[in-house]
Design an enzyme around this catalytic site. Sequence first.
Site, PDB file in Angstrom:
ATOM      1  CB  VAL A   1     -32.733  17.600   3.644  1.00  0.00           C
ATOM      2  CG1 VAL A   1     -33.911  18.544   3.861  1.00  0.00           C
ATOM      3  CG2 VAL A   1     -31.769  18.176   2.605  1.00  0.00           C
TER       4      VAL A   1
ATOM      5  CE  LYS B   1     -32.164  23.225  -6.731  1.00  0.00           C
ATOM      6  NZ  LYS B   1     -30.757  23.429  -6.344  1.00  0.00           N
TER       7      LYS B   1
HETATM    8  P1  NAP Z   1     -29.131  12.176   1.530  1.00  0.00           P
HETATM    9  O1  NAP Z   1     -28.280  12.813   2.549  1.00  0.00           O
HETATM   10  O2  NAP Z   1     -28.500  11.271   0.528  1.00  0.00           O
HETATM   11  O3  NAP Z   1     -30.290  11.384   2.297  1.00  0.00           O
HETATM   12  C1  NAP Z   1     -31.168  10.544   1.629  1.00  0.00           C
HETATM   13  C2  NAP Z   1     -31.945   9.785   2.683  1.00  0.00           C
HETATM   14  O4  NAP Z   1     -32.924   8.990   2.012  1.00  0.00           O
HETATM   15  C3  NAP Z   1     -31.112   8.827   3.536  1.00  0.00           C
HETATM   16  O5  NAP Z   1     -31.509   8.901   4.861  1.00  0.00           O
HETATM   17  C4  NAP Z   1     -31.426   7.454   2.945  1.00  0.00           C
HETATM   18  O6  NAP Z   1     -31.383   6.403   3.907  1.00  0.00           O
HETATM   19  C5  NAP Z   1     -32.851   7.669   2.518  1.00  0.00           C
HETATM   20  N1  NAP Z   1     -33.237   6.754   1.460  1.00  0.00           N
HETATM   21  C6  NAP Z   1     -32.662   6.609   0.247  1.00  0.00           C
HETATM   22  N2  NAP Z   1     -33.311   5.646  -0.429  1.00  0.00           N
HETATM   23  C7  NAP Z   1     -34.299   5.191   0.386  1.00  0.00           C
HETATM   24  C8  NAP Z   1     -35.300   4.201   0.275  1.00  0.00           C
HETATM   25  N3  NAP Z   1     -35.365   3.456  -0.828  1.00  0.00           N
HETATM   26  N4  NAP Z   1     -36.154   4.005   1.304  1.00  0.00           N
HETATM   27  C9  NAP Z   1     -36.071   4.742   2.417  1.00  0.00           C
HETATM   28  N5  NAP Z   1     -35.129   5.704   2.577  1.00  0.00           N
HETATM   29  C10 NAP Z   1     -34.265   5.913   1.580  1.00  0.00           C
HETATM   30  O7  NAP Z   1     -29.923  13.253   0.673  1.00  0.00           O
HETATM   31  P2  NAP Z   1     -30.253  14.768   1.083  1.00  0.00           P
HETATM   32  O8  NAP Z   1     -29.093  15.618   0.697  1.00  0.00           O
HETATM   33  O9  NAP Z   1     -30.778  14.824   2.448  1.00  0.00           O
HETATM   34  O10 NAP Z   1     -31.396  15.094   0.006  1.00  0.00           O
HETATM   35  C11 NAP Z   1     -32.704  14.640   0.186  1.00  0.00           C
HETATM   36  C12 NAP Z   1     -33.635  15.361  -0.801  1.00  0.00           C
HETATM   37  O11 NAP Z   1     -33.560  16.773  -0.578  1.00  0.00           O
HETATM   38  C13 NAP Z   1     -33.250  15.169  -2.276  1.00  0.00           C
HETATM   39  O12 NAP Z   1     -34.417  15.173  -3.057  1.00  0.00           O
HETATM   40  C14 NAP Z   1     -32.442  16.427  -2.599  1.00  0.00           C
HETATM   41  O13 NAP Z   1     -32.462  16.759  -3.965  1.00  0.00           O
HETATM   42  C15 NAP Z   1     -33.179  17.443  -1.773  1.00  0.00           C
HETATM   43  N6  NAP Z   1     -32.415  18.631  -1.400  1.00  0.00           N
HETATM   44  C16 NAP Z   1     -31.198  18.502  -0.828  1.00  0.00           C
HETATM   45  C17 NAP Z   1     -30.507  19.627  -0.439  1.00  0.00           C
HETATM   46  C18 NAP Z   1     -29.157  19.558   0.195  1.00  0.00           C
HETATM   47  O14 NAP Z   1     -28.537  20.620   0.380  1.00  0.00           O
HETATM   48  N7  NAP Z   1     -28.650  18.394   0.537  1.00  0.00           N
HETATM   49  C19 NAP Z   1     -31.068  20.899  -0.654  1.00  0.00           C
HETATM   50  C20 NAP Z   1     -32.345  20.990  -1.251  1.00  0.00           C
HETATM   51  C21 NAP Z   1     -33.003  19.845  -1.614  1.00  0.00           C
HETATM   52  P3  NAP Z   1     -30.033   5.976   4.682  1.00  0.00           P
HETATM   53  O15 NAP Z   1     -29.631   7.187   5.462  1.00  0.00           O
HETATM   54  O16 NAP Z   1     -30.449   4.861   5.541  1.00  0.00           O
HETATM   55  O17 NAP Z   1     -29.059   5.613   3.606  1.00  0.00           O
HETATM   56  N1  HSE Z   2     -27.512  19.878  -4.808  1.00  0.00           N
HETATM   57  C1  HSE Z   2     -28.296  21.043  -4.676  1.00  0.00           C
HETATM   58  C2  HSE Z   2     -27.429  22.259  -4.793  1.00  0.00           C
HETATM   59  C3  HSE Z   2     -29.001  21.037  -3.351  1.00  0.00           C
HETATM   60  O1  HSE Z   2     -26.205  22.132  -4.723  1.00  0.00           O
HETATM   61  O2  HSE Z   2     -27.943  23.353  -4.992  1.00  0.00           O
HETATM   62  C4  HSE Z   2     -29.974  22.178  -3.184  1.00  0.00           C
HETATM   63  O3  HSE Z   2     -31.069  22.021  -4.029  1.00  0.00           O
END
Ligand code: NAP
Ligand code: HSE
Length: 433
Positions: free
Chosen positions: A14, A203
């Site tokens: 994200v 959610k």
């Molecule tokens: P992700 O791809 O796993 O990315 C997480 C990021 O956070 C990475 O860049 C990681 O760093 C960084 N991080 C983790 N621990 C950290 C720390 N201690 N200090 C600094 N940085 C740290 O996760 P994502 O899918 O983007 O999701 C991020 C958020 O959005 C979550 O809360 C998730 O629930 C929410 N979300 C996700 C989606 C989706 O479709 N993916 C949709 C809605 C909401 P590195 O890259 O260096 O490892």
């Molecule tokens: N892991 C979540 C999903 C990301 O699959 O809906 C969006 O909130």
Amino acid sequence: MSTLKIGIAGLGTVGAATIALLEAEPTHGGSGRNIEVTAVSARDRNRDRGFSLEGKTWFDDAVALAESDIDVFVELMGGASGPALASVEAALKSGKAVVTANKALLAANGMHLVGLAETAGVPLLYEAAVAGAIPAIRTVRDALAGIPIDSVLGIMNGTCNYILTRMENEGLDFETCLAEAQRLGYAEADPTFDVDGFDTAHKLAILSSIAFTTELDATAVSVEGIRGVEPADLDAARELGFRIKLLGIATMTEEGVDQRVHPTMVPRGSALAETSGVTNAVSVRGPAFGELVLSGPGAGGSATASAVVSDLTDLARGLAPSPLGRPASSLMPFRRPQAGGHRGAFYVRLPIADRAGAFAALASRMAAEGISLEQIVQKTPHRPEHLPPLEQQTVVLVTYPTTEAALGRALAAIEKDGVIVRKPHVIPIAQTL
Ligand code: NAP
Ligand code: HSE
């Protein structure tokens, strides 16, 4: 033109997509302000994330970023505690607006963080936390503000809907579909949050608090995920005219707000049944307007980034809605109805011992609880004649409306009778969707 200085912690699926979207669109919705990412933080500074770090100050520590010279702190790391909580607290305490996509954080600490935001007089926005690109929060918080709502329900987890769709349409196994959802960036870092229903529960609790103007209580959700859904259930659903969807359902009752997450038999042809893949659908119902159904991509980098950017654009426009739509002090305390009172029809799959009288035993235990059966079907798989008959058979029951408690008592008695060889699998049927 003035600049809104953004610090982003978390540069994964994200975070990277949010930067790509912001850098591709310099006008920012006509807000009259530049929205510029001036500082970032993640764990690994050297990872190629598809954008340049030039002009962005790097922080190893998300808390230090939150306290630095920025206007808005964007938390996209994930997690209900640890750096996500510490950095959001630090940002709010130092007077920064916060935007987050982190529903786990809000579900666990919502009232605490809303309190900090109100004390500091700064916005806390989280459109991306619920149903990806769908403007579900805005719809319930702003468009329907002050209008009575009876229920909020829907498909709120892209990963589960993707898995169920591919299992049903292509006959793929659960693990293959989950691995693909992870590869596509849909799943949480720990996908048990998705498949065990907790992400939907987070959610739902957020939406339900806004819809029913109650304090946010994510502990008061009864939760069952999709691990128990077997190909036999998907086949039976097809034969009965349903699809199986993981639904979050919040309903206002006389005793309080009933919040449930579970696989549900949804009639084919309905909007929710036809919502497939990573798409989410949120249905809001109220006496004045009937039903609104919003659907769109529920997960994935750019879809979620669009919701993050919409919050940033609101901030650039000077909008600052209350986090839960009204001051926290005016929210009602959360009240939960007694467990087991939910009434509806149920699908039940029972692996029974193949012996005389088994059917009659099932029927009499159901009758003893006043449960009428709409259908009772024995599923006998074809078996070559030279093989001995199977010692167990699968029986599928469809009940007429009854209560969860009555069905639970009947099934406990059936188990005690030794008629079934494994636990029954129960899926509520949503007849009115
Ligand atoms: P992700 O791809 O796993 O990315 C997480 C990021 O956070 C990475 O860049 C990681 O760093 C960084 N991080 C983790 N621990 C950290 C720390 N201690 N200090 C600094 N940085 C740290 O996760 P994502 O899918 O983007 O999701 C991020 C958020 O959005 C979550 O809360 C998730 O629930 C929410 N979300 C996700 C989606 C989706 O479709 N993916 C949709 C809605 C909401 P590195 O890259 O260096 O490892
Ligand atoms: N892991 C979540 C999903 C990301 O699959 O809906 C969006 O909130």
